[in-house]
Every structure is written in structure tokens, then in C-alpha cells.
Design a protein around this motif. Structure first.
Motif, PDB file in Angstrom:
ATOM      1  N   LEU A   1      37.997  28.694  46.752  1.00 54.32           N
ATOM      2  CA  LEU A   1      38.477  29.348  45.425  1.00 54.32           C
ATOM      3  C   LEU A   1      37.724  30.654  45.281  1.00 54.32           C
ATOM      4  O   LEU A   1      38.045  31.556  44.905  1.00 54.32           O
ATOM      5  N   ILE A   2      36.408  30.262  45.594  1.00 58.26           N
ATOM      6  CA  ILE A   2      35.282  31.580  45.338  1.00 58.26           C
ATOM      7  C   ILE A   2      35.735  32.501  46.710  1.00 58.26           C
ATOM      8  O   ILE A   2      35.698  33.476  46.325  1.00 58.26           O
TER       9      ILE A   2
ATOM     10  N   PHE B   1      34.272  24.051  37.390  1.00 58.15           N
ATOM     11  CA  PHE B   1      33.499  22.881  38.280  1.00 58.15           C
ATOM     12  C   PHE B   1      32.224  22.419  37.615  1.00 58.15           C
ATOM     13  O   PHE B   1      32.100  21.128  37.751  1.00 58.15           O
TER      14      PHE B   1
ATOM     15  N   VAL C   1      37.659  19.347  40.898  1.00 59.18           N
ATOM     16  CA  VAL C   1      38.682  20.117  41.505  1.00 59.18           C
ATOM     17  C   VAL C   1      39.738  20.329  40.702  1.00 59.18           C
ATOM     18  O   VAL C   1      40.070  21.497  40.710  1.00 59.18           O
TER      19      VAL C   1
ATOM     20  N   LEU D   1      40.192  38.789  46.799  1.00 57.28           N
ATOM     21  CA  LEU D   1      40.992  39.328  45.685  1.00 57.28           C
ATOM     22  C   LEU D   1      40.534  40.537  45.135  1.00 57.28           C
ATOM     23  O   LEU D   1      40.910  41.638  45.080  1.00 57.28           O
ATOM     24  N   ALA D   2      39.083  40.324  44.689  1.00 59.38           N
ATOM     25  CA  ALA D   2      38.309  41.344  44.175  1.00 59.38           C
ATOM     26  C   ALA D   2      38.194  42.687  45.102  1.00 59.38           C
ATOM     27  O   ALA D   2      38.616  43.588  44.757  1.00 59.38           O
ATOM     28  N   LEU D   3      37.937  42.265  46.415  1.00 59.87           N
ATOM     29  CA  LEU D   3      37.644  43.279  47.447  1.00 59.87           C
ATOM     30  C   LEU D   3      39.154  44.259  47.520  1.00 59.87           C
ATOM     31  O   LEU D   3      38.992  45.179  47.469  1.00 59.87           O
TER      32      LEU D   3
ATOM     33  N   ILE E   1      36.825  22.739  48.244  1.00 61.93           N
ATOM     34  CA  ILE E   1      37.723  23.321  47.422  1.00 61.93           C
ATOM     35  C   ILE E   1      37.242  24.349  46.666  1.00 61.93           C
ATOM     36  O   ILE E   1      37.756  25.461  46.371  1.00 61.93           O
ATOM     37  N   LEU E   2      36.123  24.209  45.909  1.00 59.76           N
ATOM     38  CA  LEU E   2      35.622  25.299  45.078  1.00 59.76           C
ATOM     39  C   LEU E   2      35.058  26.392  46.095  1.00 59.76           C
ATOM     40  O   LEU E   2      35.369  27.656  45.585  1.00 59.76           O
TER      41      LEU E   2
ATOM     42  N   VAL F   1      38.470  33.142  47.891  1.00 53.02           N
ATOM     43  CA  VAL F   1      39.721  33.670  47.644  1.00 53.02           C
ATOM     44  C   VAL F   1      39.553  34.881  46.490  1.00 53.02           C
ATOM     45  O   VAL F   1      39.937  35.802  46.455  1.00 53.02           O
ATOM     46  N   SER F   2      38.473  34.418  45.473  1.00 56.59           N
ATOM     47  CA  SER F   2      38.268  35.342  44.426  1.00 56.59           C
ATOM     48  C   SER F   2      37.646  36.388  45.069  1.00 56.59           C
ATOM     49  O   SER F   2      37.903  37.759  44.449  1.00 56.59           O
ATOM     50  N   PHE F   3      36.768  36.241  45.830  1.00 58.54           N
ATOM     51  CA  PHE F   3      35.970  37.540  46.322  1.00 58.54           C
ATOM     52  C   PHE F   3      36.854  38.488  47.284  1.00 58.54           C
ATOM     53  O   PHE F   3      36.851  39.783  46.997  1.00 58.54           O
TER      54      PHE F   3
ATOM     55  N   THR G   1      31.320  42.884  45.417  1.00 65.09           N
ATOM     56  CA  THR G   1      32.529  43.739  45.846  1.00 65.09           C
ATOM     57  C   THR G   1      32.866  45.100  45.488  1.00 65.09           C
ATOM     58  O   THR G   1      33.621  45.423  46.108  1.00 65.09           O
TER      59      THR G   1
ATOM     60  N   PRO H   1      39.353  44.122  38.466  1.00 69.69           N
ATOM     61  CA  PRO H   1      39.991  43.570  39.669  1.00 69.69           C
ATOM     62  C   PRO H   1      40.430  42.156  39.680  1.00 69.69           C
ATOM     63  O   PRO H   1      39.693  41.325  39.142  1.00 69.69           O
ATOM     64  N   MET H   2      41.520  41.800  40.166  1.00 70.97           N
ATOM     65  CA  MET H   2      41.798  40.275  40.280  1.00 70.97           C
ATOM     66  C   MET H   2      40.703  39.665  41.120  1.00 70.97           C
ATOM     67  O   MET H   2      40.428  40.027  42.035  1.00 70.97           O
ATOM     68  N   GLY H   3      40.468  38.471  40.400  1.00 66.95           N
ATOM     69  CA  GLY H   3      39.393  37.733  41.373  1.00 66.95           C
ATOM     70  C   GLY H   3      38.163  37.617  40.726  1.00 66.95           C
ATOM     71  O   GLY H   3      37.235  36.382  40.547  1.00 66.95           O
TER      72      GLY H   3
ATOM     73  N   PRO I   1      35.079  18.216  47.089  1.00 60.65           N
ATOM     74  CA  PRO I   1      35.170  19.142  46.076  1.00 60.65           C
ATOM     75  C   PRO I   1      34.702  20.295  46.314  1.00 60.65           C
ATOM     76  O   PRO I   1      35.154  21.570  45.692  1.00 60.65           O
ATOM     77  N   ARG I   2      33.357  20.374  46.881  1.00 60.08           N
ATOM     78  CA  ARG I   2      32.704  21.490  47.215  1.00 60.08           C
ATOM     79  C   ARG I   2      33.616  22.465  47.996  1.00 60.08           C
ATOM     80  O   ARG I   2      33.326  23.623  47.996  1.00 60.08           O
TER      81      ARG I   2
ATOM     82  N   PHE J   1      40.207  28.850  38.012  1.00 65.97           N
ATOM     83  CA  PHE J   1      40.657  29.785  38.721  1.00 65.97           C
ATOM     84  C   PHE J   1      41.658  30.649  38.068  1.00 65.97           C
ATOM     85  O   PHE J   1      41.808  31.743  38.001  1.00 65.97           O
TER      86      PHE J   1
END
Lengths: 328, 173
Positions: free
Chosen positions: A19-20, B86, B51, A26-28, A15-16, A22-24, B124, B73-75, A12-13, B58
């Protein structure tokens, strides 16, 4: 005994963590000035804004009620004044208060449009600010189908509200002048000094920096937008009043703080200026300044015994206080 | 049936995001906007694995980043919501069974979401107006989060139970 992992059963960690990351990323990517993900945002606006429009139309009376309720503290202070107006209000009870308020706002919009030779498209604000707390923006219920385009100037009653940031068919996002990313060219009425008015993120505070370091401004000075050739903003639109002036750090120039004419916290009816007038209205659109109350003190000394009378007279009001005494 | 459940969960999140971005922004409450979608996600997380909760969080955060007139911004919210969902799912055994702890968790999540978004935004390089009235926003988000949890938590959990098929176990002796 540790649980045996089966194929496809990830930590699970992990996966998390994914996701983190991907988030960063996307934000960038999306945080760049010209985001390659703008298409996704546009699609989301097209899908979601009709739902918001529907929710807004359903909720409008309830929101008006709660809007009034949230101001109950400040209204308490006005109870005495309201009592005095009770008779007038009773006469008006037959009409809808909400409709009257909107009519007043529309009247104000038409007034400024008429004076400035602006062609405006009226719109209602469906949502203010981003729900997640970033940016000062508003969603209005007109879009490209109504002739709205990006960068058009948006006004509300007495002054400028912002500019159109993005447009979908039936809605548009407006970036408000108080947003930290917003900059408007501003001119001081009367003196003609020009500078840049930037948002601070606070609803009642904009910041003015002058192009000329020797330019001077004083509290109470009023600002209008300063148009440049092919610039974004329409010239001559009232912006706000200077409330505070101080020296800019490390320089000799002045830094002024400005309270916008338009109440950004209570936006409802706004107008989008869809044409660019041929002439700059200069300072003609500025609202009438609120007169500062002045108090006149008259001391009358009676001949002979030295008795005197002090009479205090506020402007445009009858005599309210009279004090008499003996001259020492 | 599984796709139908996904669609219903998605629909619930879209409705909460639409309500949050219209009704709750226009009533003009002081400080932060009441975090309805976040509390919705928290309520779902209390019935899911970490999960599953992180994935729901998300996408719910992504929705909040995209819903007009957001310029976030997305994300930024997506990452924050995923982490909080989580954590909620991981701590559900401690939270459940108490009358007070879910409300305290909602208050904590409301405040933490603001700090996490700020952290992601600053990391970011996209921070805009987030630091304005930060303390006030953190406090009000906690209060609104706890207040929203009172009706939202049981309602969402009831809806989730309603759409989740009952698992029957047959014990063979």
C-alpha cells in the motif's frame, strides 16, 4: 509453534508495504504538472461536490454561528466600540445579520463589476483549503452549467481571490492567490512598475518580485493585476497593498511583501469574471486608501509671561488633550 | 451481507470526509482542520485486523486526497492513513481498556498524519504549502484529534458493532 500460513494469507507487513509503494507511485504520477490521473479527480469532484453542496446548505447557519464564536477573542477587544453602536444594532436586529453581510458583499462585487465592465457570476464558497492541509484552494457552488471555465478570474469584494483551477457541472475549484503555486502579473498603481506576485501559503502575505531590477516600491503602494495578451488574469483587478520591502538576497532588486485586499480567511460570496473587458480599467478599481491618522500639535506662547499651551488634535476629531505650562 | 457492510463503512467515511471538507473548514478554527476522517479511521482500526485497517485507511486517505477543493496529489494522505491505521490496529491491545490512551493515541495520530504527509510529499517532490505554520498545525491537530475522539470513537465503534454480525461460538463437549 509458528502459525502455519494458509494460501491467500499474506504477511500483514507485506500488505502495508504494498500500500505504501502504491501511495508513493500515485503521488509521483499525480504530482506531475499534467497528471494522467486528472480524470479520476474530475470524476471524484462530480460525485462529491453535490454532497458537499448539500452539507454546506444544511450547515450554513450553524457554520455562521461557529465562525462568529471562533472570533470571540478579537470581539472582546471591540466590546467598547460595540456598546457605542448598540442603538444602531438594536434597530438592525429585525433583519438577519447574515443576510445583511451577504448583501454588503454582493454590493461590493457589483460595484467592482460595474466599474470594470466585468460580467460576473456570483458564487458561494462551500469549502476553503484542502482538508488535508495542502494548497490554498476553495470550492465554489457554480460550475460549467453556469458558464464557468478554467482560468477565469475570481474576485471577492475589494480584490482578486484567485483563478478557477478545475470545473465540474455545478462546482469549481479555485486556486487562491495566496497558494504557493499561484503567480499573478502585478502592476504598481501610479508608477506602473510590473512584476510577479506569488503566493507564500500564508493568508496575509504575497511576495512581489520586479521584472526590472532597478524598480522601486514603498510601503503603502497598491497593486493591480497586469494583463498580458492571452494571459490568464483579467487586468486592472486590485490585488493588495505593500506592507514590507526589503532587498532581494544576492541582488540589488527589491522584494516586497503584499497584504491582499480580499480577506482569504473569511471568504463567503465571490464573483467569477466570465468576460474579458475590452479596455484595461487601469487603477480605477482600487479601493479608496484608508487615511493615515495625523496628529497636529500646536504650541501657543502667551505674550509677556511665557505661558504656553500645547494642543493635540487628531485628524477629523475634536481637541482631545490640552496641556499648559510656563516657558523656562 | 459482506458487501452491505463494506458499503456502510464506505458511506460513513464519505460522510465524515464531506463534513470535514465543508463544516470543519468553514468554521475557521485556528491551525489545522480538525481531522475527523482520520479519527473515524482510527476508531474503525481499533476493531479490525492490521491488514483490514490499513486497507480502510488507504482508501479513506485517497478520498481525502480527492475531495474538492483538495489539490493534494493522490497517494499522499492515502499512504499516511494506511500506516497510521495499521499501527493503531497493531497496538489496539494496549490502547483499549484505558480511558486516556485512546485520546492520547488520537492526539498522536493527528500530529503524525501531518508529518507523514509531509514526508511522502517531500519524498515525491510535491510539497507545496505544507511547511507553513507546521508547528502550529501539529499542535492544533493533536488537540482537535483528542477532542474529536471523545464523541467519534464510541460512536463509530457502536455503529461498527451494529453492522458487524455477532459471532456465536458453540462449544461441543
Amino acid at each position: 509453534m509458528a502459525r502455519r500460513r494458509v494460501p491467500g494469507d499474506f504477511d500483514p507487513r507485506l500488505i502495508l508495504g504494498g500500500l505504501i509503494v502504491v501511495s508513493f507511485l500515485l503521488a509521483l504520477i499525480d504530482g506531475r504538472t499534467t497528471s494522467p490521473l486528472a480524470g479520476i479527480r474530475g470524476a471524484a469532484t462530480t460525485i462529491l461536490s453535490p454532497m458537499q453542496n448539500l452539507a454546506f446548505n444544511i450547515s450554513s447557519p450553524a457554520v455562521s454561528f461557529f465562525g462568529d464564536w471562533s472570533e470571540v477573542g478579537s470581539k472582546d477587544e471591540r466590546i467598547e466600540a460595540l456598546k457605542a453602536e448598540n442603538d444602531a444594532l438594536r434597530r438592525q436586529m429585525n433583519g438577519s445579520a447574515d443576510a445583511r453581510r451577504r448583501a454588503k458583499e454582493l454590493d461590493s462585487l457589483l460595484n467592482i463589476a460595474g466599474l470594470g465592465n466585468f460580467r460576473i457570476v456570483p458564487a458561494r464558497v462551500m469549502s476553503i483549503g484542502s482538508a488535508s492541509g495542502f494548497g490554498s484552494t476553495a470550492l465554489i457552488d457554480v460550475g460549467s452549467a453556469d458558464g464557468i471555465k478554467e482560468n477565469m478570474t475570481v474576485i471577492a469584494g475589494p480584490g482578486m481571490v484567485g483563478r478557477v483551477l478545475s470545473v465540474s457541472e455545478h462546482s469549481a475549484t479555485v486556486v487562491l492567490i495566496v497558494d504557493a503555486t499561484s503567480t499573478v502579473g502585478a502592476r504598481v498603481a501610479g508608477t506602473g512598475q510590473v512584476g510577479f506576485l506569488t503566493g507564500t501559503g500564508r493568508p496575509h502575505q504575497l511576495q512581489l518580485e520586479f521584472l526590472d531590477a532597478t524598480a522601486k516600491v514603498k510601503v503603502g503602494d497598491r497593486l493591480v493585476s497586469y494583463g498580458v495578451k492571452d494571459g490568464i488574469f483579467i487586468p486592472g483587478v486590485p490585488l493588495g497593498t505593500v506592507t514590507k520591502v526589503r532587498a532581494a538576497q544576492g541582488t540589488n532588486s527589491q522584494l516586497a511583501f503584499v497584504d491582499p485586499f480580499a480577506d482569504i480567511t473569511a471568504l463567503d460570496l465571490v464573483g467569477v469574471i466570465v468576460n474579458k473587458p475590452r479596455t484595461d480599467p487601469r487603477d480605477s478599481l482600487l479601493p479608496e486608501p484608508v487615511p493615515t491618522p495625523t496628529v497636529t500639535v500646536t504650541v501657543t506662547v502667551a505674550p509677556g509671561d511665557g505661558a504656553f499651551a500645547v494642543t493635540t488634535t487628531p485628524a477629523a476629531a475634536p481637541v482631545t488633550a490640552t496641556q499648559t505650562g510656563k516657558k523656562k | 451481507m459482506k458487501n452491505f457492510r463494506f458499503a456502510l463503512v464506505g458511506l460513513g467515511l464519505v460522510i465524515s470526509a464531506v463534513v470535514e471538507s465543508t463544516w470543519l473548514t468553514l468554521i475557521g478554527l485556528p491551525g489545522a482542520v480538525p481531522p475527523l476522517t482520520l479519527i473515524w479511521v482510527m476508531s474503525l482500526s481499533l476493531r479490525r485486523s492490521p491488514v483490514n485497517a490499513a486497507v480502510v485507511g488507504f482508501f479513506a486517505g485517497l478520498l481525502m486526497d480527492l475531495i474538492p477543493p483538495s489539490t493534494t496529489p493522490m497517494g499522499v494522505s492515502a499512504g499516511a492513513f494506511a500506516i497510521l491505521a495499521f499501527l493503531t490496529a497493531g497496538l489496539k491491545s494496549y490502547i483499549e481498556g484505558s480511558a486516556i490512551l485512546p485520546l492520547a493515541a488520537a492526539a498522536g495520530i493527528g500530529s503524525l498524519a501531518i508529518l507523514l504527509r509531509l514526508f511522502i510529499a517531500v519524498s515525491t517532490g510535491v510539497a507545496q504549502n505544507l511547511t507553513d505554520n507546521l508547528f502550529g498545525n501539529i499542535i492544533t491537530a493533536a488537540v482537535y484529534g483528542a477532542l474529536l475522539a471523545v464523541p467519534v470513537l464510541p460512536m463509530v465503534q457502536w455503529l461498527d458493532r451494529f453492522i458487524t454480525p455477532r459471532v456465536t461460538t458453540t462449544i461441543v463437549r
